[in-house]
Design an enzyme around this catalytic site. Structure first.
Site, PDB file in Angstrom:
ATOM      1  N   CYS A   1       0.824  -1.219   0.000  1.00 24.70           N
ATOM      2  CA  CYS A   1       0.000   0.000   0.000  1.00 24.70           C
ATOM      3  C   CYS A   1       0.856   1.267   0.000  1.00 24.70           C
ATOM      4  O   CYS A   1       0.504   2.263  -0.641  1.00 24.70           O
ATOM      5  CB  CYS A   1      -0.958   0.002   1.199  1.00 24.70           C
ATOM      6  SG  CYS A   1      -0.137  -0.053   2.812  1.00 24.70           S
TER       7      CYS A   1
ATOM      8  N   HIS B   1      -1.580   1.383   7.397  1.00 27.52           N
ATOM      9  CA  HIS B   1      -2.020   1.312   6.001  1.00 27.52           C
ATOM     10  C   HIS B   1      -1.918   2.705   5.398  1.00 27.52           C
ATOM     11  O   HIS B   1      -2.197   3.709   6.057  1.00 27.52           O
ATOM     12  CB  HIS B   1      -3.471   0.822   5.936  1.00 27.52           C
ATOM     13  CG  HIS B   1      -4.011   0.753   4.530  1.00 27.52           C
ATOM     14  ND1 HIS B   1      -3.580  -0.172   3.598  1.00 27.52           N
ATOM     15  CD2 HIS B   1      -4.935   1.524   3.896  1.00 27.52           C
ATOM     16  CE1 HIS B   1      -4.222   0.014   2.460  1.00 27.52           C
ATOM     17  NE2 HIS B   1      -5.040   1.042   2.609  1.00 27.52           N
TER      18      HIS B   1
END
Length: 323
Positions: free
Chosen positions: A13, A268
């Site tokens: 990510c 994330h």
């Protein structure tokens, strides 16, 4: 619009978010399209700019909502950028930049990339006893601005953070420096003056900090940042080493936000990017891409009670009127 997602292929990510910020910047892709294509297949597999160009073309000519960055990830793994690893976006940005610059064969493209991204500053170190001063020019890829002052109090706005970053610092007690004129250690005043700002300016909000126990702590407090930023209005005359023509070009508008959610060990990343063709904001969350509003981007300002919440980590501003 180029608003195509990238599949997450193993904790990728962070890489995906940074790639979207690079490839949605038409000033960068204009340079990327002019690279020298490596002649051999083995060289092509190991060349980061070339693999980025292939990924860009795959994103622009494909019909699917997302594509896989596997070939580029394999290329990066040769240079120890592995999958299934938690990366810090500011550090990975520097790693990608160094690989791109090192593998650019045309000197004129290297020069254009430097003009596009590199910040130039002048560092000053002045003895407080004899007033002797040394100056050194240096360049930076990002402005790593602190979110806390010297008393560990939270700074209120991005403008406050920038002013504090360029504020002179007194080096006293155990931080004193050796002065050749005085022949001993003396108190010094350390300062940094801004010389040149690039077309694409990246600001690193230092939300991860070390505590005394060596534990990395995330600062999640509220820190608003504007859509429009005028550097000449933020810094004082003493904090600048630039002429009037340079300062006149210090008018910026927000282009992208790389945001982090979660903790320091389990986090994330996603990217909010304003399309330069449509002038609309999009959220790039791996393979998912959707149009958002400015109010959605403002949700990354942070909140002290939401330590796991989404907070802006890298801010990318673009000159309003590039020369």
């Amino acid at each position: 619009t180029g608003a195509i997602g990238l599949y997450n292929i193993g904790q990728s990510c962070c890489l995906n978010s940074l790639l979207q910020v690079f490839l949605m910047n038409r000033h960068f892709t204009t340079i990327l399209r002019r690279i020298t294509v490596p002649p051999r297949a083995a060289q092509k597999r190991r060349n980061v700019p070339y693999q980025m160009l292939l990924l860009l073309e795959k994103m622009q000519h494909g019909k699917q909502k997302a594509v896989s960055p596997t070939d580029l990830a394999c290329c990066l793994s040769v240079y120890r950028v592995k999958l299934f690893v938690q990366y810090d976006a500011a550090q990975l940005f520097l790693t990608l930049w160094n690989l791109i610059m090192r593998q650019m064969k045309k000197p004129e493209l290297v020069e254009e990339l430097n003009y596009l991204y590199t910040i130039c500053v002048q560092e000053h170190l002045a003895c407080q006893k004899c007033s002797s001063e040394t100056k050194r020019n240096s360049s930076m890829l990002t402005l790593p601005v602190p979110l806390l002052d010297s008393n560990s109090h939270a700074l209120k706005t991005l403008e406050d953070c920038l002013q504090y970053f360029f504020h002179p610092e007194e080096l006293t007690d155990h931080n004193m420096c050796f002065c050749e004129q005085c022949g001993r250690k003396t108190p010094f005043l350390q300062s940094m003056k801004l010389v040149h700002l690039p077309q694409t300016l990246t600001i690193h909000l230092k939300r991860f900090c070390f505590e005394k126990s060596a534990y990395i702590h995330k600062l999640s407090h509220h820190l608003p940042f504007p859509q429009d930023l005028d550097f000449s209005a933020i810094l004082t005359e003493n904090q600048c080493q630039a002429d009037d023509n340079e300062k006149a070009a210090w008018q910026y508008e927000l282009f992208a936000v790389v945001a982090h959610s979660g903790s320091t060990s389990h986090g994330h990343y996603c990217a909010y990017i304003r399309s330069l063709t449509e002038r609309k904001w999009y959220c790039f969350n791996d393979s998912e891409v959707c149009q958002v509003l400015w109010d959605d981007v403002k949700c990354t300002y942070g909140h002290s009670n939401l330590h796991w919440g989404e907070t802006a980590y890298l801010l990318v501003y673009m000159k309003k009127n590039p020369q």
